[in-house]
Design a protein around this motif. Sequence first.
Motif, mmCIF file in Angstrom:
data_model
loop_
_atom_site.group_PDB
_atom_site.id
_atom_site.type_symbol
_atom_site.label_atom_id
_atom_site.label_comp_id
_atom_site.label_asym_id
_atom_site.label_seq_id
_atom_site.Cartn_x
_atom_site.Cartn_y
_atom_site.Cartn_z
ATOM 1 N N PRO A 13 1.253 39.109 -123.147
ATOM 2 C CA PRO A 13 2.133 37.745 -123.998
ATOM 3 C C PRO A 13 3.011 38.428 -123.382
ATOM 4 O O PRO A 13 4.045 38.833 -123.159
ATOM 5 C CB PRO A 13 1.452 38.266 -125.710
ATOM 6 N N GLU A 14 3.690 36.736 -123.476
ATOM 7 C CA GLU A 14 5.742 36.601 -123.277
ATOM 8 C C GLU A 14 6.362 38.361 -123.791
ATOM 9 O O GLU A 14 7.415 38.054 -123.545
ATOM 10 C CB GLU A 14 5.743 35.385 -123.266
ATOM 11 N N GLU A 15 5.995 37.643 -125.022
ATOM 12 C CA GLU A 15 7.047 38.493 -125.891
ATOM 13 C C GLU A 15 6.769 39.967 -125.600
ATOM 14 O O GLU A 15 8.031 40.406 -125.937
ATOM 15 C CB GLU A 15 6.787 38.622 -127.988
ATOM 16 N N ILE A 16 5.996 40.540 -125.315
ATOM 17 C CA ILE A 16 5.827 41.800 -124.655
ATOM 18 C C ILE A 16 6.302 42.020 -123.687
ATOM 19 O O ILE A 16 6.982 43.074 -123.138
ATOM 20 C CB ILE A 16 4.208 42.467 -124.763
ATOM 21 N N LEU A 17 6.826 41.401 -122.124
ATOM 22 C CA LEU A 17 7.128 40.692 -120.919
ATOM 23 C C LEU A 17 8.134 41.286 -121.333
ATOM 24 O O LEU A 17 8.798 41.934 -120.494
ATOM 25 C CB LEU A 17 7.076 40.147 -120.434
ATOM 26 N N GLN A 18 8.895 40.121 -122.480
ATOM 27 C CA GLN A 18 10.288 40.122 -122.413
ATOM 28 C C GLN A 18 11.323 40.972 -123.009
ATOM 29 O O GLN A 18 12.182 42.206 -122.698
ATOM 30 C CB GLN A 18 10.189 39.390 -123.514
ATOM 31 N N LYS A 19 10.130 42.318 -124.582
ATOM 32 C CA LYS A 19 10.712 43.334 -124.981
ATOM 33 C C LYS A 19 11.193 44.321 -123.363
ATOM 34 O O LYS A 19 12.084 45.047 -123.664
ATOM 35 C CB LYS A 19 9.348 42.910 -125.610
ATOM 36 N N TRP A 20 9.821 44.258 -122.990
ATOM 37 C CA TRP A 20 10.691 45.617 -121.546
ATOM 38 C C TRP A 20 11.350 44.828 -120.930
ATOM 39 O O TRP A 20 11.608 45.635 -120.490
ATOM 40 C CB TRP A 20 8.910 45.594 -121.190
ATOM 41 N N GLU A 21 11.719 43.740 -120.176
ATOM 42 C CA GLU A 21 12.537 43.100 -119.582
ATOM 43 C C GLU A 21 13.817 43.787 -120.426
ATOM 44 O O GLU A 21 15.055 44.267 -119.796
ATOM 45 C CB GLU A 21 12.462 41.886 -119.120
ATOM 46 N N ALA A 22 13.642 43.029 -121.698
ATOM 47 C CA ALA A 22 15.797 43.574 -122.374
ATOM 48 C C ALA A 22 15.082 45.693 -122.404
ATOM 49 O O ALA A 22 17.074 45.854 -121.793
ATOM 50 C CB ALA A 22 15.481 43.663 -123.493
ATOM 51 N N LYS A 23 14.333 46.452 -122.257
ATOM 52 C CA LYS A 23 14.759 47.367 -122.265
ATOM 53 C C LYS A 23 15.095 47.755 -120.384
ATOM 54 O O LYS A 23 15.341 49.475 -120.128
ATOM 55 C CB LYS A 23 13.447 48.267 -122.650
ATOM 56 N N GLY A 24 14.805 46.863 -119.397
ATOM 57 C CA GLY A 24 15.290 46.876 -118.479
ATOM 58 C C GLY A 24 14.362 47.114 -117.466
ATOM 59 O O GLY A 24 14.786 47.820 -116.556
ATOM 60 N N VAL A 25 12.921 46.901 -117.811
ATOM 61 C CA VAL A 25 11.674 46.886 -117.386
ATOM 62 C C VAL A 25 11.811 45.903 -116.255
ATOM 63 O O VAL A 25 11.532 45.043 -117.900
ATOM 64 C CB VAL A 25 10.879 47.820 -117.910
ATOM 65 N N SER A 26 11.753 45.759 -115.228
ATOM 66 C CA SER A 26 10.972 44.193 -115.065
ATOM 67 C C SER A 26 9.276 43.740 -115.525
ATOM 68 O O SER A 26 8.857 44.545 -115.199
ATOM 69 C CB SER A 26 11.662 44.036 -114.031
ATOM 70 N N ARG A 27 9.436 42.881 -115.202
ATOM 71 C CA ARG A 27 8.186 42.337 -116.133
ATOM 72 C C ARG A 27 7.348 42.155 -114.696
ATOM 73 O O ARG A 27 5.788 42.756 -114.478
ATOM 74 C CB ARG A 27 7.995 40.609 -116.354
ATOM 75 N N ARG A 28 7.527 41.799 -113.718
ATOM 76 C CA ARG A 28 7.294 42.067 -112.274
ATOM 77 C C ARG A 28 6.358 43.728 -111.711
ATOM 78 O O ARG A 28 5.077 44.075 -112.468
ATOM 79 C CB ARG A 28 8.009 42.512 -111.016
ATOM 80 N N ASP A 29 7.236 44.829 -112.402
ATOM 81 C CA ASP A 29 6.772 45.817 -112.506
ATOM 82 C C ASP A 29 6.287 46.712 -113.657
ATOM 83 O O ASP A 29 4.848 47.498 -113.677
ATOM 84 C CB ASP A 29 8.568 47.413 -112.772
ATOM 85 N N PHE A 30 6.701 45.619 -114.597
ATOM 86 C CA PHE A 30 5.442 46.287 -115.957
ATOM 87 C C PHE A 30 4.424 45.819 -115.965
ATOM 88 O O PHE A 30 2.637 46.817 -116.208
ATOM 89 C CB PHE A 30 5.923 45.549 -117.126
ATOM 90 N N ILE A 31 3.928 44.335 -115.186
ATOM 91 C CA ILE A 31 2.413 43.845 -115.252
ATOM 92 C C ILE A 31 2.231 45.648 -113.850
ATOM 93 O O ILE A 31 1.398 45.154 -113.399
ATOM 94 C CB ILE A 31 2.392 42.769 -114.472
ATOM 95 N N LYS A 32 2.825 45.387 -112.871
ATOM 96 C CA LYS A 32 2.033 45.878 -112.284
ATOM 97 C C LYS A 32 1.779 47.645 -112.896
ATOM 98 O O LYS A 32 0.641 47.945 -111.818
ATOM 99 C CB LYS A 32 3.411 46.288 -110.897
ATOM 100 N N PHE A 33 2.640 47.717 -113.779
ATOM 101 C CA PHE A 33 2.118 49.389 -114.028
ATOM 102 C C PHE A 33 0.873 49.326 -114.615
ATOM 103 O O PHE A 33 -0.364 49.712 -114.495
ATOM 104 C CB PHE A 33 3.258 49.758 -114.781
ATOM 105 N N CYS A 34 0.559 47.955 -115.737
ATOM 106 C CA CYS A 34 -0.281 48.002 -116.419
ATOM 107 C C CYS A 34 -1.548 47.460 -115.634
ATOM 108 O O CYS A 34 -2.392 48.104 -115.792
ATOM 109 C CB CYS A 34 -0.376 47.077 -117.252
ATOM 110 N N THR A 35 -1.533 47.019 -114.482
ATOM 111 C CA THR A 35 -2.863 47.091 -113.546
ATOM 112 C C THR A 35 -3.109 47.459 -112.588
ATOM 113 O O THR A 35 -4.382 48.347 -113.090
ATOM 114 C CB THR A 35 -2.478 45.797 -112.544
ATOM 115 N N ALA A 36 -2.069 48.885 -112.487
ATOM 116 C CA ALA A 36 -2.000 49.728 -111.918
ATOM 117 C C ALA A 36 -3.455 50.575 -112.687
ATOM 118 O O ALA A 36 -4.235 51.613 -112.370
ATOM 119 C CB ALA A 36 -1.328 50.600 -110.748
ATOM 120 N N THR A 37 -2.430 51.337 -113.920
ATOM 121 C CA THR A 37 -3.397 51.927 -114.524
ATOM 122 C C THR A 37 -4.741 51.336 -115.089
ATOM 123 O O THR A 37 -5.956 52.486 -114.686
ATOM 124 C CB THR A 37 -2.090 52.042 -116.213
#
Lengths: 371, 218
Positions: A13-37
């Motif tokens: 969901p878009e809002e989750i990605l945005q929240k993490w972006e606000a915390k300084g974690v790029s959406r790319r990194d976050f998606i990568k993390f979720c997928t790898a885990t």
Amino acid sequence: MNVDQKSTQVSIPEEILQKWEAKGVSRRDFIKFCTATTAALALPLSFVPKVAQALEDKRPPVIWVEYQSCSGDSEAFLRANQPTAGDIILETISLEYSDVVMAASGHLAEEAKHNAMKKYAGKYVLIVEGSIPRGAGGGYCTIGGKSAVDDCKELVKNAAATICVGTCAAFGGLPAAAPNPTDAVSVMDLVPGAPIVNLPGCPVNATNLTATIVHFLTFGKLPAVDRLGRPKFAYGKRIHDNCERRSHFDAGQYAEAFGDAGHSQGWCLYKLGCKGPETFHNCPTCRYNEGVSWPVMAGHGCIGCSEPGFWDTMSPFYRRLPNVPGFGVEDTADQIGLGLAAATAVAFGAHGVVNIGRSYFGKNDSDADQE
Amino acid sequence: MHELRYVWEWPVRLTHWFNAISIVVLSVTGYYIGDPFVSVPATSQYVMGWMRFIHFLFAYIFMLSVLSRLIWAFLGNEFASWRVFFPWATSKGRQYIVGTFLFYTFVKAKPPGVVGHNALAAMAYVGVIGLYVVQIVTGFALYGQYAPGGGWDSSLGWLLPIFGNQGLRLTHHVVMWLLIGFSIHHVYSAWLMEVKEKNGTLASIFGGYKFIDPKELQ
Ligand code: HEM
Ligand code: SF4
């Protein structure tokens, strides 16, 4: 095939990605993390949004304690993949106490730990690093005047779940190696029957620790474990069965010495003492340091660091088999065996010669009559 | 007068030869697994692969053969019965033990006359069967590691944490040498009995018959 492809088209969901972006974690990194885990947990990719959601909702309190350890597991975790893996998890959990990274020290720190234990009794996740020395009444390791034995027992009993990181906490590890002067034990041995998951390794692979925490967040329980309490997703296969040098093993191509022709061609390290055939771990698939490498890939045999009884059962590192107890350190099982077989042959050979001799000299006739 | 007696029934002879061949094959392939002395030039070869395959194939043959012989110890004739392996339990048996011992130590020229196993050999076989069982159990426990949760792992995997997988491997390796030591002794003794008793001991394990002089059986 079509169905599969559809089910893998998952979106966070878009809002989750945005929240993490606000915390300084790029959406790319976050998606990568979720997928790898999700992949590390051997879950289908359709679980990626669930994983992302779980990271969003909860902030479980975590207490990270260290006893007889070298802090290698803390190091491995804090320096995990990129800045993100550690960051995301540290953002997601609420780390109430950790010897290595907390700002407070001395009595303040101990008080924080005590308060967290009381406040979140039955809810917090305990991470233990290092073995617990029982010798000298627990005197070999004390924190703020309290022995590791008492501290660990109390924390484990009040925890929702305990994750033992590294071989020392999981199996006793180096401190428990012979002659085990401090009578060090694992958490499992100190508090039998507690809900524990073991993540042995020297150090623990941060990917496996992250995945275990995420599993707990996503499903509310610890992952399925084997008879030694190790999660099956990470310890379900031997290194040897996933090793990239395995085709050389099966073919019969072995490095005989470090730096020889076979070694430089990437042949199997079996004859250099590789313990991959006796070690359960996902090193070949997960690797270390952002998946850069792992020992066998780097040209050194596995030393079996994540197995129970490491170091005693896995040494000597550069020989395949342990030394035979009771014989000199340099005697291999084969030398002893060959000696034994030769001695047998000589003994019976001599016996035979005497027998033949007796027949020739006819000395046996009178004996035979007595029979 | 010597007469022909049927001693070793076919299951005894068959399992004997299955065991013998299996032990030779398992020792050769096992030794290679432990110390791969042949190195090959090309990755397309499959030397260790075949060695391990043959080892596991004969492992099953060996296990079934040992199992069959153990079952036959309860079904077979008096010479195959489990009772003969415990000669110390009867007074007659104890006489045989002493007699055979005196023969082996050169005090007496002839071993006591028996139709089946000599008493000391029978006792040694108990130890050897013990080694077989150790070898089969450690072998299949090690084998089970390839598939955690599979049949072998579920039934024997509990041994791994107790003895350590390296401990099992070392045991498996050392027992091979003990069995080789036994084989040397076994072949020698068979030859010795053949020569001394002149009763066809060596042939008996092929055909089943021995030449027995009833006068020698007290
Ligand atoms: C007379 C019987 C046998 C002999 C003499 C024998 C001998 C050996 C030896 C010397 C090794 C190498 C050990 C090392 O240095 O690591 C070995 C390996 C092995 N044996 Fe046996 N063995 C016997 C029976 C069996 C049986 C019944 C099994 C059951 C499956 C078995 C399974 C194995 C396995 C799994 C290995 C390790 C192979 C690997 O992981 O690559 N063996 N054997
Ligand atoms: S290098 Fe080690 S783990 Fe890899 S195939 Fe060879 S023995 Fe097995």
